[in-house]
Design a protein around this motif. Structure first.
Motif, PDB file in Angstrom:
ATOM      1  N   SER A  24       0.805  -1.264  -0.212  1.00  0.00           N
ATOM      2  CA  SER A  24       0.126   0.039  -0.075  1.00  0.00           C
ATOM      3  C   SER A  24       0.944   1.238  -0.106  1.00  0.00           C
ATOM      4  O   SER A  24       1.817   1.227   0.885  1.00  0.00           O
ATOM      5  CB  SER A  24      -0.804   0.025   1.255  1.00  0.00           C
ATOM      6  OG  SER A  24      -1.799  -1.197   1.311  1.00  0.00           O
ATOM      7  N   VAL A  25       0.633   2.029  -0.743  1.00  0.00           N
ATOM      8  CA  VAL A  25       1.532   3.132  -1.242  1.00  0.00           C
ATOM      9  C   VAL A  25       0.814   4.576  -1.412  1.00  0.00           C
ATOM     10  O   VAL A  25      -0.382   4.625  -1.766  1.00  0.00           O
ATOM     11  CB  VAL A  25       2.536   3.068  -2.548  1.00  0.00           C
ATOM     12  CG1 VAL A  25       3.565   1.657  -2.107  1.00  0.00           C
ATOM     13  CG2 VAL A  25       1.704   2.797  -3.616  1.00  0.00           C
ATOM     14  N   ARG A  26       1.653   5.751  -1.158  1.00  0.00           N
ATOM     15  CA  ARG A  26       0.910   6.826  -1.478  1.00  0.00           C
ATOM     16  C   ARG A  26       1.982   7.689  -2.300  1.00  0.00           C
ATOM     17  O   ARG A  26       2.973   7.557  -1.892  1.00  0.00           O
ATOM     18  CB  ARG A  26       0.316   7.568  -0.248  1.00  0.00           C
ATOM     19  CG  ARG A  26       1.348   7.909   0.770  1.00  0.00           C
ATOM     20  CD  ARG A  26       0.673   8.634   1.965  1.00  0.00           C
ATOM     21  NE  ARG A  26       1.447   8.844   3.012  1.00  0.00           N
ATOM     22  CZ  ARG A  26       2.526   9.709   3.445  1.00  0.00           C
ATOM     23  NH1 ARG A  26       2.512  10.608   2.365  1.00  0.00           N
ATOM     24  NH2 ARG A  26       3.276   9.776   4.548  1.00  0.00           N
ATOM     25  N   LEU A  27       1.427   8.837  -2.935  1.00  0.00           N
ATOM     26  CA  LEU A  27       2.508   9.711  -3.593  1.00  0.00           C
ATOM     27  C   LEU A  27       2.932  10.827  -2.432  1.00  0.00           C
ATOM     28  O   LEU A  27       2.444  11.004  -1.650  1.00  0.00           O
ATOM     29  CB  LEU A  27       1.797  10.457  -4.809  1.00  0.00           C
ATOM     30  CG  LEU A  27       1.032   9.739  -5.836  1.00  0.00           C
ATOM     31  CD1 LEU A  27       0.276  10.451  -6.520  1.00  0.00           C
ATOM     32  CD2 LEU A  27       2.232   8.764  -6.564  1.00  0.00           C
ATOM     33  N   THR A  28       4.402  11.347  -2.926  1.00  0.00           N
ATOM     34  CA  THR A  28       4.691  12.323  -1.990  1.00  0.00           C
ATOM     35  C   THR A  28       4.007  13.379  -2.435  1.00  0.00           C
ATOM     36  O   THR A  28       3.443  13.298  -3.492  1.00  0.00           O
ATOM     37  CB  THR A  28       6.264  12.454  -2.282  1.00  0.00           C
ATOM     38  OG1 THR A  28       6.466  12.742  -3.857  1.00  0.00           O
ATOM     39  CG2 THR A  28       7.042  11.325  -1.707  1.00  0.00           C
ATOM     40  N   ARG A  29       4.244  14.664  -1.498  1.00  0.00           N
ATOM     41  CA  ARG A  29       3.459  15.955  -1.860  1.00  0.00           C
ATOM     42  C   ARG A  29       3.559  16.438  -3.060  1.00  0.00           C
ATOM     43  O   ARG A  29       2.875  17.025  -3.798  1.00  0.00           O
ATOM     44  CB  ARG A  29       3.718  16.607  -0.710  1.00  0.00           C
ATOM     45  CG  ARG A  29       3.039  18.099  -0.627  1.00  0.00           C
ATOM     46  CD  ARG A  29       3.196  18.932   0.456  1.00  0.00           C
ATOM     47  NE  ARG A  29       3.067  18.137   1.562  1.00  0.00           N
ATOM     48  CZ  ARG A  29       2.110  18.511   2.542  1.00  0.00           C
ATOM     49  NH1 ARG A  29       1.280  19.462   2.301  1.00  0.00           N
ATOM     50  NH2 ARG A  29       2.197  17.891   3.649  1.00  0.00           N
ATOM     51  N   SER A  30       4.851  16.305  -3.733  1.00  0.00           N
ATOM     52  CA  SER A  30       5.213  16.883  -4.977  1.00  0.00           C
ATOM     53  C   SER A  30       4.731  16.234  -6.011  1.00  0.00           C
ATOM     54  O   SER A  30       4.506  16.812  -7.042  1.00  0.00           O
ATOM     55  CB  SER A  30       6.600  16.963  -5.060  1.00  0.00           C
ATOM     56  OG  SER A  30       7.147  15.964  -5.262  1.00  0.00           O
ATOM     57  N   MET A  31       4.276  15.191  -6.126  1.00  0.00           N
ATOM     58  CA  MET A  31       3.598  14.030  -7.127  1.00  0.00           C
ATOM     59  C   MET A  31       2.015  14.141  -6.970  1.00  0.00           C
ATOM     60  O   MET A  31       1.505  13.716  -7.956  1.00  0.00           O
ATOM     61  CB  MET A  31       4.041  12.735  -6.978  1.00  0.00           C
ATOM     62  CG  MET A  31       5.574  12.699  -7.490  1.00  0.00           C
ATOM     63  SD  MET A  31       6.034  13.395  -8.959  1.00  0.00           S
ATOM     64  CE  MET A  31       4.914  12.734 -10.275  1.00  0.00           C
TER      65      MET A  31
END
Length: 121
Positions: A24-31
């Motif tokens: 389970s992943v999430r994008l960094t704020r910049s993406m």
């Protein structure tokens, strides 16, 4: 090992019986909130269809999936569209690395060998 950039791994789940590894992943704020086609920042439209999975390269005999939220954004050029993720092409169900491996195998081996080795149709 997952081959993902600009991504935070939140959780992992290994089901040995089914032979499946889900990260389970999430994008960094910049993406976050980028158009899936042009990669420009756009205002968020809604949550989309919820969480989605992308097939990654196997860990030996264990299938690997990346799972993340797939919100939609409102792009001036492309309209309402699913937000981009850095590990896969827009509208693809597999990662860049999986795609590259299949493409290389297709040039070096038979179609039947690729489908058996990569477990795809």
């Amino acid at each position: 090992m997952l081959g993902v950039d600009k991504t935070v791994v939140e959780d992992v789940d290994l089901d040995l019986v089914a032979g499946v590894f889900v990260a389970s992943v999430r994008l960094t704020r910049s993406m976050r909130n980028r158009c899936g086609s042009c990669q420009k920042r756009c205002p968020r439209y809604d949550e989309g269809a919820g969480r989605r999975r992308w097939r990654g390269l196997d860990f030996g005999s264990t299938r690997v999936f990346l799972e993340a939220d797939a919100p939609r954004v409102s792009c001036r050029e492309h309209g309402v569209i699913v937000a981009a993720v850095p590990w896969a092409r827009h509208q693809a169900g597999h990662t860049h690395h999986f795609d590259s491996q299949v493409a290389w195998l297709a040039t070096q081996t038979s179609k039947a060998a690729v489908t058996v080795l990569m477990r795809i149709a």
